[in-house]
Design a protein around this motif. Sequence first.
Motif, mmCIF file in Angstrom:
data_model
loop_
_atom_site.group_PDB
_atom_site.id
_atom_site.type_symbol
_atom_site.label_atom_id
_atom_site.label_comp_id
_atom_site.label_asym_id
_atom_site.label_seq_id
_atom_site.Cartn_x
_atom_site.Cartn_y
_atom_site.Cartn_z
ATOM 1 N N PRO A 31 0.782 -1.246 0.000
ATOM 2 C CA PRO A 31 0.000 0.000 0.000
ATOM 3 C C PRO A 31 0.811 1.292 0.000
ATOM 4 N N SER A 32 1.876 1.383 0.777
ATOM 5 C CA SER A 32 2.633 2.648 0.852
ATOM 6 C C SER A 32 3.260 3.047 -0.487
ATOM 7 N N PRO A 33 4.002 2.159 -1.156
ATOM 8 C CA PRO A 33 4.545 2.551 -2.463
ATOM 9 C C PRO A 33 3.448 2.833 -3.489
ATOM 10 N N CYS A 34 2.345 2.118 -3.397
ATOM 11 C CA CYS A 34 1.238 2.361 -4.329
ATOM 12 C C CYS A 34 0.693 3.769 -4.134
ATOM 13 N N LEU A 35 0.477 4.143 -2.890
ATOM 14 C CA LEU A 35 -0.048 5.483 -2.602
ATOM 15 C C LEU A 35 0.925 6.567 -3.072
ATOM 16 N N ARG A 36 2.225 6.349 -2.869
ATOM 17 C CA ARG A 36 3.221 7.322 -3.342
ATOM 18 C C ARG A 36 3.148 7.483 -4.856
ATOM 19 N N ARG A 37 2.987 6.375 -5.567
ATOM 20 C CA ARG A 37 2.901 6.437 -7.030
ATOM 21 C C ARG A 37 1.642 7.189 -7.466
ATOM 22 N N VAL A 38 0.518 6.907 -6.825
ATOM 23 C CA VAL A 38 -0.736 7.591 -7.171
ATOM 24 C C VAL A 38 -0.590 9.086 -6.910
ATOM 25 N N LYS A 39 -0.035 9.450 -5.779
ATOM 26 C CA LYS A 39 0.158 10.872 -5.455
ATOM 27 C C LYS A 39 1.073 11.543 -6.480
ATOM 28 N N LYS A 40 2.111 10.841 -6.928
ATOM 29 C CA LYS A 40 3.007 11.394 -7.941
ATOM 30 C C LYS A 40 2.275 11.565 -9.269
ATOM 31 N N LEU A 41 1.469 10.576 -9.651
ATOM 32 C CA LEU A 41 0.683 10.679 -10.892
ATOM 33 C C LEU A 41 -0.293 11.852 -10.812
ATOM 34 N N GLU A 42 -0.833 12.089 -9.634
ATOM 35 C CA GLU A 42 -1.733 13.237 -9.446
ATOM 36 C C GLU A 42 -0.961 14.551 -9.521
ATOM 37 N N SER A 43 0.182 14.631 -8.841
ATOM 38 C CA SER A 43 0.947 15.885 -8.838
ATOM 39 C C SER A 43 1.538 16.197 -10.217
ATOM 40 N N ASP A 44 1.823 15.143 -10.996
ATOM 41 C CA ASP A 44 2.316 15.335 -12.367
ATOM 42 C C ASP A 44 1.177 15.607 -13.355
ATOM 43 N N LYS A 45 -0.049 15.662 -12.863
ATOM 44 C CA LYS A 45 -1.247 15.936 -13.671
ATOM 45 C C LYS A 45 -1.535 14.835 -14.703
ATOM 46 N N VAL A 46 -0.973 13.642 -14.489
ATOM 47 C CA VAL A 46 -1.345 12.490 -15.316
ATOM 48 C C VAL A 46 -2.779 12.102 -14.948
ATOM 49 N N ILE A 47 -3.062 12.088 -13.647
ATOM 50 C CA ILE A 47 -4.431 11.911 -13.148
ATOM 51 C C ILE A 47 -4.953 13.306 -12.877
ATOM 52 N N LYS A 48 -5.963 13.710 -13.652
ATOM 53 C CA LYS A 48 -6.490 15.073 -13.542
ATOM 54 C C LYS A 48 -7.565 15.208 -12.479
ATOM 55 N N GLY A 49 -8.201 14.100 -12.090
ATOM 56 C CA GLY A 49 -9.243 14.169 -11.090
ATOM 57 C C GLY A 49 -10.068 12.900 -11.085
ATOM 58 N N TYR A 50 -11.079 12.891 -10.241
ATOM 59 C CA TYR A 50 -11.971 11.746 -10.111
ATOM 60 C C TYR A 50 -13.400 12.261 -10.138
ATOM 61 N N ARG A 51 -14.307 11.492 -10.770
ATOM 62 C CA ARG A 51 -15.693 11.933 -10.803
ATOM 63 C C ARG A 51 -16.624 10.749 -11.017
ATOM 64 N N ALA A 52 -17.869 10.978 -10.697
ATOM 65 C CA ALA A 52 -18.907 9.980 -10.947
ATOM 66 C C ALA A 52 -19.388 10.131 -12.387
ATOM 67 N N ILE A 53 -19.653 9.020 -13.035
ATOM 68 C CA ILE A 53 -20.220 9.043 -14.386
ATOM 69 C C ILE A 53 -21.725 8.900 -14.237
ATOM 70 N N LEU A 54 -22.456 9.907 -14.654
ATOM 71 C CA LEU A 54 -23.897 9.942 -14.448
ATOM 72 C C LEU A 54 -24.655 9.420 -15.659
ATOM 73 N N ASN A 55 -25.826 8.872 -15.406
ATOM 74 C CA ASN A 55 -26.754 8.490 -16.458
ATOM 75 C C ASN A 55 -27.464 9.773 -16.879
ATOM 76 N N ARG A 56 -27.168 10.258 -18.074
ATOM 77 C CA ARG A 56 -27.703 11.548 -18.528
ATOM 78 C C ARG A 56 -29.220 11.602 -18.470
ATOM 79 N N GLU A 57 -29.867 10.554 -18.934
ATOM 80 C CA GLU A 57 -31.333 10.565 -18.956
ATOM 81 C C GLU A 57 -31.918 10.614 -17.553
ATOM 82 N N LYS A 58 -31.325 9.877 -16.631
ATOM 83 C CA LYS A 58 -31.868 9.825 -15.270
ATOM 84 C C LYS A 58 -31.704 11.143 -14.521
ATOM 85 N N VAL A 59 -30.766 11.986 -14.969
ATOM 86 C CA VAL A 59 -30.599 13.293 -14.329
ATOM 87 C C VAL A 59 -31.193 14.418 -15.169
ATOM 88 N N GLY A 60 -32.022 14.042 -16.156
ATOM 89 C CA GLY A 60 -32.791 15.039 -16.882
ATOM 90 C C GLY A 60 -32.186 15.577 -18.157
#
Length: 151
Positions: A31-60
């Motif tokens: 877990p520790s090295p994995c978390l460090r890698r994820v944090k580095k990918l985030e700080s390098d902007k490789v991972i831009k963010g996280y979000r929920a994928i919505l069902n367009r029709e169900k939200v109108g």
Amino acid sequence: MNETDVKILKQLQRDGRLTNVELADAVNLSPSPCLRRVKKLESDKVIKGYRAILNREKVGFGMTVFVDVSLDNHKDKATSAFEARVVFFENIISCHEVSGASDYRMEIVVPDLKGYEVVLKQIQQLPHVKDIQSNFAIRTVKSGASIPLEI
């Protein structure tokens, strides 16, 4: 990026809600090295963010329209003025400068045809808009696919 980073990114594209322990297990790291890698990918902007994928029709938002826009000129001032305004339209969920017959292709979500009429009138008022072509999506065959990363 190395092979482990690619494995991490593939897993997170499949499920961004994985816990660090689940992710570490999936990519054969502790877990520790994995978390460090994820944090580095985030700080390098490789991972831009996280979000929920919505069902367009169900939200109108049952209608998707692809809109091609041509500008009256291609000078920096015209494109900058157009782009500066487009980013504030919440119904425009993507906008790409493209080559070909038009200058921009936008993806717009609206509840219905009346909703699109409102957005269309707003787009017509944008600076330097010369022509607008609308294509209404009948159904979605594929959307939101992962980036095809190779190891």
